[in-house]
Motif scaffolding. Structure first.
Motif, PDB file in Angstrom:
ATOM      1  N   MET A   1       0.853  -1.190   0.000  1.00 57.55           N
ATOM      2  CA  MET A   1       0.000   0.000   0.000  1.00 57.55           C
ATOM      3  C   MET A   1       0.886   1.235   0.000  1.00 57.55           C
ATOM      4  N   ASP A  18       1.803   1.031   9.985  1.00 58.88           N
ATOM      5  CA  ASP A  18       0.648   0.149   9.804  1.00 58.88           C
ATOM      6  C   ASP A  18       1.146  -1.209   9.309  1.00 58.88           C
ATOM      7  N   PRO A  19       0.866  -2.298  10.041  1.00 55.70           N
ATOM      8  CA  PRO A  19       1.381  -3.614   9.636  1.00 55.70           C
ATOM      9  C   PRO A  19       0.826  -4.107   8.306  1.00 55.70           C
ATOM     10  N   THR A  20      -0.263  -3.496   7.817  1.00 54.63           N
ATOM     11  CA  THR A  20      -0.819  -3.919   6.531  1.00 54.63           C
ATOM     12  C   THR A  20      -0.125  -3.257   5.351  1.00 54.63           C
ATOM     13  N   VAL A  21       0.779  -2.310   5.617  1.00 58.11           N
ATOM     14  CA  VAL A  21       1.421  -1.537   4.558  1.00 58.11           C
ATOM     15  C   VAL A  21       2.740  -2.195   4.154  1.00 58.11           C
ATOM     16  N   ALA A  22       2.872  -2.502   2.855  1.00 54.19           N
ATOM     17  CA  ALA A  22       4.108  -3.094   2.355  1.00 54.19           C
ATOM     18  C   ALA A  22       5.149  -2.035   2.057  1.00 54.19           C
ATOM     19  N   ASP A  60      -2.134   0.718  -3.919  1.00 56.00           N
ATOM     20  CA  ASP A  60      -3.455   0.325  -3.427  1.00 56.00           C
ATOM     21  C   ASP A  60      -4.235   1.499  -2.862  1.00 56.00           C
ATOM     22  N   PRO A 295      -4.132   1.435  13.410  1.00 59.60           N
ATOM     23  CA  PRO A 295      -3.410   1.533  12.128  1.00 59.60           C
ATOM     24  C   PRO A 295      -4.023   2.617  11.234  1.00 59.60           C
ATOM     25  N   VAL A 298      -5.293   1.554   7.511  1.00 58.33           N
ATOM     26  CA  VAL A 298      -6.568   0.822   7.554  1.00 58.33           C
ATOM     27  C   VAL A 298      -7.731   1.791   7.702  1.00 58.33           C
ATOM     28  N   HIS A 311     -15.559   0.374  10.828  1.00 54.82           N
ATOM     29  CA  HIS A 311     -14.237   0.441  11.452  1.00 54.82           C
ATOM     30  C   HIS A 311     -14.348   0.342  12.970  1.00 54.82           C
TER      31      HIS A 311
END
Length: 424
Positions: A1, A18-22, A60, A295, A298, A311
């Motif tokens: 992301m 944010d752990p979802t971010v690459a 993304d 995050p 998110v 959320h």
């Protein structure tokens, strides 16, 4: 992301956590974001260039940070290209791009704000100043990088600023407002076109010198939370300001997706809106996001997708945050640039490293590799502490280590609040 066009190191840092971010792309970025993300040069106000960059890197999520790209329609272009975007379209961004338009929307939404006159001539300007009397509040109708407002007891100075605003073009307008008493507070609201999720309150310091003396700036410091704020203030502002404005924008066919910054005066008659911004603005962003534990990416993706109602409730650190801006010599009138900056390595390697972050604003790399100033507000020093007193002590200990010839800063950021007093 990834998120091209982020407004600064704090937003970039929060996204990278944010752990979802690459990966995060900062476009165009600065030396501060270079340590956190991939800096890619781009004309952030050119919609086609931003779309091309997003497509090239298959991002993304694009988070459009500064106000100028939003007003230029960058968010519209991204959405038309099928790219997920957090940030309002050009029409919705007029809430910041035009003070007169914001007043029109607030009137339609029955939002409490200062009475105002929109002036297009010297005669109207003079009449409006006389109608309201001192203190005079004079606002450039358009974007002015946080420096388009003059509040003064001096009618001649008010008139001079108003005439300067009118001289910008045939369609130029200037807004004259009644002066609002009481302390100020700032609230960022995340919006998805229908749902509003507020962040925590902050207070910033606009004047250049201690004791709120001197001209307005883009902000010389901030702190969060506001222990003195009335109970229920956030819910009240959402119910009476943010939600009605989001509903009104949807009614007009220009849904607001992005950050609605609500600048408030807590007057003797209740909260009144001073201004809207349509993006994360420094330095309040730096103090608020330093305390956000949820995050961020998110949250912003949920807003971009219209799913804020799904959320989870936001999580906040109980710690206090204080931000102190280190400005260049001559700021805000004529900031000196090209001055070498030092001391940052000492801060990063010392005892303050775990509680203090130095964020870059007006910095760049010189041809010989030295870090130098490139703007008026050069650095922001953000510190966390168990309370405001500790956060202040840490922030100013780090500021003392910054080396910038001619640089200056306020010494009273959050001082009164740390003593349990209200800063009006």
């Amino acid at each position: 992301m990834s998120g091209p066009a982020t407004p600064g190191a704090q937003l970039t840092a929060a996204l990278t956590l944010d752990p979802t971010v690459a990966a995060v792309i900062a476009a165009p970025g600065n030396p501060g974001t270079d340590a956190l993300a991939l800096n890619v040069p781009v004309d952030a106000t050119d919609p086609a260039s931003v779309v091309a960059l997003a497509e090239q890197h298959e991002v993304d999520l694009v988070v459009v940070g500064p106000e100028a790209p939003l007003v230029a329609g960058v968010a519209d272009a991204l959405r038309e290209a099928g790219i997920r975007c957090f940030g309002p379209g050009a029409e919705a961004a007029r809430l910041e791009g035009s003070k007169a338009y914001a007043k029109e929307v607030m009137a339609a939404a029955e939002v409490p704000t200062a009475m105002a006159h929109v002036c297009t001539s010297e005669e109207q300007l003079a009449a409006a100043l006389d109608a309201f009397g001192a203190p005079f509040v004079v606002k450039d109708d358009g974007l002015a990088a946080g420096k388009g407002v003059v509040v003064t007891e001096d009618r001649a100075a008010a008139m001079e600023h108003g005439l300067a605003c009118l001289a910008k073009g045939d369609d130029a307008r200037v807004v004259i407002e009644e002066y609002l008493d009481g302390p100020e507070a700032s609230l960022f609201c995340i919006c998805d076109g229908s749902t509003v999720v507020p962040l925590d309150l902050a207070q910033d310091f606009k004047r250049i010198f201690d004791g709120d003396e001197g001209p307005n700036t883009g902000g010389m410091g901030a702190y969060s939370p506001l222990g003195w704020a009335p109970e229920g203030l956030v819910d009240d502002v959402v119910a009476r300001v943010a939600q009605p404005v989001v509903d009104e924008m949807a009614r007009r066919g220009t849904p607001f997706v992005g950050v609605l910054y609500v600048g408030l005066a807590l007057t003797s008659r209740g909260p009144r809106v001073i201004e809207f911004n349509v993006r994360f603005g420094d330095p309040e962003t730096q103090s608020v996001l330093a305390r956000l534990e949820s995050p961020l990416a998110v949250l912003l993706a949920a807003a971009a997708d219209g799913r804020l109602d799904e959320h989870d409730p936001l999580r906040w650190s109980p710690q206090a945050s204080v931000t102190v801006v280190v400005a260049a010599e001559g700021y805000p009138a004529a900031p000196r640039t090209g001055v070498e900056i030092g001391g940052l390595e000492e801060i990063a390697a010392g005892d303050l490293a775990e509680s203090v972050h130095v964020l870059h604003a007006g910095t760049t790399w010189a041809d010989d590799g030295r870090l130098v100033s490139s703007g008026g507000r050069v650095l922001s020093v953000v510190a966390l502490g168990e309370d405001l007193e500790q956060a202040r002590a840490r922030a100013y200990a780090a500021v003392d280590l910054v080396e910038l010839e001619g640089g200056h800063h306020r010494t009273d950021i959050a001082l009164r609040a740390s003593r349990g007093e209200i800063h009006a």
